[in-house]
Design a protein around this motif. Structure first.
Motif, PDB file in Angstrom:
ATOM      1  N   LYS A   2       0.915  -1.162   0.067  1.00 18.02           N
ATOM      2  CA  LYS A   2      -0.002   0.062  -0.028  1.00 18.02           C
ATOM      3  C   LYS A   2       0.873   1.354   0.005  1.00 18.02           C
ATOM      4  O   LYS A   2       1.969   1.209   0.410  1.00 18.02           O
ATOM      5  CB  LYS A   2      -0.956  -0.018   1.235  1.00 18.02           C
ATOM      6  CG  LYS A   2      -1.838  -1.045   1.372  1.00 18.02           C
ATOM      7  CD  LYS A   2      -3.114  -0.963   2.540  1.00 18.02           C
ATOM      8  CE  LYS A   2      -2.202  -0.374   3.545  1.00 18.02           C
ATOM      9  NZ  LYS A   2      -3.058  -0.424   4.864  1.00 18.02           N
ATOM     10  N   ASP A   4       0.384   4.225   1.518  1.00 24.32           N
ATOM     11  CA  ASP A   4       0.065   5.354   2.518  1.00 24.32           C
ATOM     12  C   ASP A   4       1.257   5.629   3.466  1.00 24.32           C
ATOM     13  O   ASP A   4       2.224   5.014   3.389  1.00 24.32           O
ATOM     14  CB  ASP A   4      -1.208   5.184   3.659  1.00 24.32           C
ATOM     15  CG  ASP A   4      -0.849   3.725   4.476  1.00 24.32           C
ATOM     16  OD1 ASP A   4       0.470   3.614   4.819  1.00 24.32           O
ATOM     17  OD2 ASP A   4      -1.791   3.109   4.946  1.00 24.32           O
ATOM     18  N   ALA A   5       1.346   6.773   4.190  1.00 23.03           N
ATOM     19  CA  ALA A   5       2.600   7.461   4.686  1.00 23.03           C
ATOM     20  C   ALA A   5       3.157   6.198   5.607  1.00 23.03           C
ATOM     21  O   ALA A   5       4.353   6.127   5.879  1.00 23.03           O
ATOM     22  CB  ALA A   5       2.299   8.626   5.716  1.00 23.03           C
ATOM     23  N   GLN A   6       2.469   5.624   6.579  1.00 22.10           N
ATOM     24  CA  GLN A   6       3.052   4.506   7.480  1.00 22.10           C
ATOM     25  C   GLN A   6       3.727   3.314   6.553  1.00 22.10           C
ATOM     26  O   GLN A   6       4.797   2.940   6.988  1.00 22.10           O
ATOM     27  CB  GLN A   6       1.873   3.870   8.416  1.00 22.10           C
ATOM     28  CG  GLN A   6       1.412   5.032   9.371  1.00 22.10           C
ATOM     29  CD  GLN A   6       0.436   4.212  10.333  1.00 22.10           C
ATOM     30  OE1 GLN A   6      -0.371   3.458   9.988  1.00 22.10           O
ATOM     31  NE2 GLN A   6       0.619   4.582  11.504  1.00 22.10           N
ATOM     32  N   ASP A   7       2.896   2.898   5.594  1.00 23.02           N
ATOM     33  CA  ASP A   7       3.570   1.855   4.579  1.00 23.02           C
ATOM     34  C   ASP A   7       4.956   2.210   4.124  1.00 23.02           C
ATOM     35  O   ASP A   7       5.879   1.513   3.847  1.00 23.02           O
ATOM     36  CB  ASP A   7       2.786   1.228   3.879  1.00 23.02           C
ATOM     37  CG  ASP A   7       1.601   0.679   4.316  1.00 23.02           C
ATOM     38  OD1 ASP A   7       1.682  -0.342   5.503  1.00 23.02           O
ATOM     39  OD2 ASP A   7       0.274   0.710   3.992  1.00 23.02           O
ATOM     40  N   ALA A   9       6.817   4.728   5.157  1.00 22.72           N
ATOM     41  CA  ALA A   9       8.036   4.925   6.113  1.00 22.72           C
ATOM     42  C   ALA A   9       8.399   3.503   6.535  1.00 22.72           C
ATOM     43  O   ALA A   9       9.655   3.402   6.719  1.00 22.72           O
ATOM     44  CB  ALA A   9       7.306   5.588   7.161  1.00 22.72           C
ATOM     45  N   ALA A  10       7.591   2.577   6.774  1.00 21.96           N
ATOM     46  CA  ALA A  10       8.061   1.305   7.023  1.00 21.96           C
ATOM     47  C   ALA A  10       8.979   0.487   6.001  1.00 21.96           C
ATOM     48  O   ALA A  10       9.952  -0.134   6.141  1.00 21.96           O
ATOM     49  CB  ALA A  10       6.764   0.406   7.356  1.00 21.96           C
ATOM     50  N   ARG A  11       8.624   0.876   4.705  1.00 21.87           N
ATOM     51  CA  ARG A  11       9.447   0.485   3.717  1.00 21.87           C
ATOM     52  C   ARG A  11      10.801   0.936   3.565  1.00 21.87           C
ATOM     53  O   ARG A  11      11.808   0.465   3.430  1.00 21.87           O
ATOM     54  CB  ARG A  11       8.839   0.438   2.287  1.00 21.87           C
ATOM     55  CG  ARG A  11       9.585   0.132   1.350  1.00 21.87           C
ATOM     56  CD  ARG A  11       9.896  -1.575   1.243  1.00 21.87           C
ATOM     57  NE  ARG A  11      10.615  -2.243  -0.012  1.00 21.87           N
ATOM     58  CZ  ARG A  11      11.432  -3.134  -0.192  1.00 21.87           C
ATOM     59  NH1 ARG A  11      11.626  -3.856   1.305  1.00 21.87           N
ATOM     60  NH2 ARG A  11      12.058  -3.467  -0.890  1.00 21.87           N
ATOM     61  N   THR A  13      12.321   2.360   6.160  1.00 17.84           N
ATOM     62  CA  THR A  13      13.109   1.764   7.405  1.00 17.84           C
ATOM     63  C   THR A  13      13.712   0.569   7.061  1.00 17.84           C
ATOM     64  O   THR A  13      14.802   0.187   7.307  1.00 17.84           O
ATOM     65  CB  THR A  13      12.050   1.822   8.362  1.00 17.84           C
ATOM     66  OG1 THR A  13      11.759   3.155   8.700  1.00 17.84           O
ATOM     67  CG2 THR A  13      12.784   1.271  10.080  1.00 17.84           C
ATOM     68  N   LEU A 116      10.241  11.820   4.374  1.00 18.48           N
ATOM     69  CA  LEU A 116      10.072  10.462   5.292  1.00 18.48           C
ATOM     70  C   LEU A 116      11.490   9.512   5.137  1.00 18.48           C
ATOM     71  O   LEU A 116      12.029   9.037   6.123  1.00 18.48           O
ATOM     72  CB  LEU A 116       9.002   9.942   4.897  1.00 18.48           C
ATOM     73  CG  LEU A 116       7.672  10.416   5.334  1.00 18.48           C
ATOM     74  CD1 LEU A 116       6.421   9.543   4.428  1.00 18.48           C
ATOM     75  CD2 LEU A 116       7.203  10.048   6.857  1.00 18.48           C
ATOM     76  N   SER A 120      13.949   8.358   7.976  1.00 15.19           N
ATOM     77  CA  SER A 120      14.245   6.805   8.245  1.00 15.19           C
ATOM     78  C   SER A 120      15.957   6.604   8.547  1.00 15.19           C
ATOM     79  O   SER A 120      16.142   6.156   9.224  1.00 15.19           O
ATOM     80  CB  SER A 120      13.674   5.954   7.317  1.00 15.19           C
ATOM     81  OG  SER A 120      14.491   6.073   5.908  1.00 15.19           O
TER      82      SER A 120
END
Length: 135
Positions: A2, A4-7, A9-11, A13, A116, A120
């Motif tokens: 997905k 979105d900002a959280q996904d 940022a997770a990628r 990181t 973002l 990270s």
């Protein structure tokens, strides 16, 4: 993935940690590839800047690194524009239009994704310094 900002940022990181163990390379497809290419430029910039700040770097080395930094910064800006173009293309295909009276923002989505990415990297390196035995 997905987008979105959280996904995102997770990628970023995940890639930051991974690329500190292996040779960095963008391997995704489509929009994910653009995200990875942008993050790769920031990852490379971070490490080139570390070289430039080294107290053992001589003038010749610093000049060479500064040229690499300039080139990477241009590529980074190009990637932000590509991210924005891809988002615009998607919104156009979806026939998405700004709401009447929508405000103008001071940065694009591509620029936010870029920030973002930098965050990270900053968090990874802060943790690295915090975990040093001599810190």
């Amino acid at each position: 993935m997905k987008f979105d900002a959280q996904d995102i940022a997770a990628r970023q990181t995940e890639l930051t940690a991974q690329w500190h163990q292996v040779t960095p390379a963008a391997t995704g497809a489509g929009f994910g590839r653009l995200l990875e290419e942008n993050h790769l430029r920031n990852f490379s910039l971070w490490h080139e800047e570390d070289i430039a700040r080294s107290p053992t770097a001589n003038d010749v080395k610093i000049a060479k690194v500064k040229r690499a930094i300039d080139k990477l910064n241009q590529q980074r800006n190009d990637m932000i524009e590509k991210l924005d173009a891809a988002i615009t293309e998607l919104l156009t295909k979806l026939h998405s239009r700004p709401a009447d009276g929508a405000t103008i923002n001071t940065e694009t989505v591509g620029s936010a994704i870029d920030r973002l990415s930098i965050m990270s990297l900053r968090l990874y390196h802060y943790r690295e310094q915090l975990d040093r035995d001599d810190a």
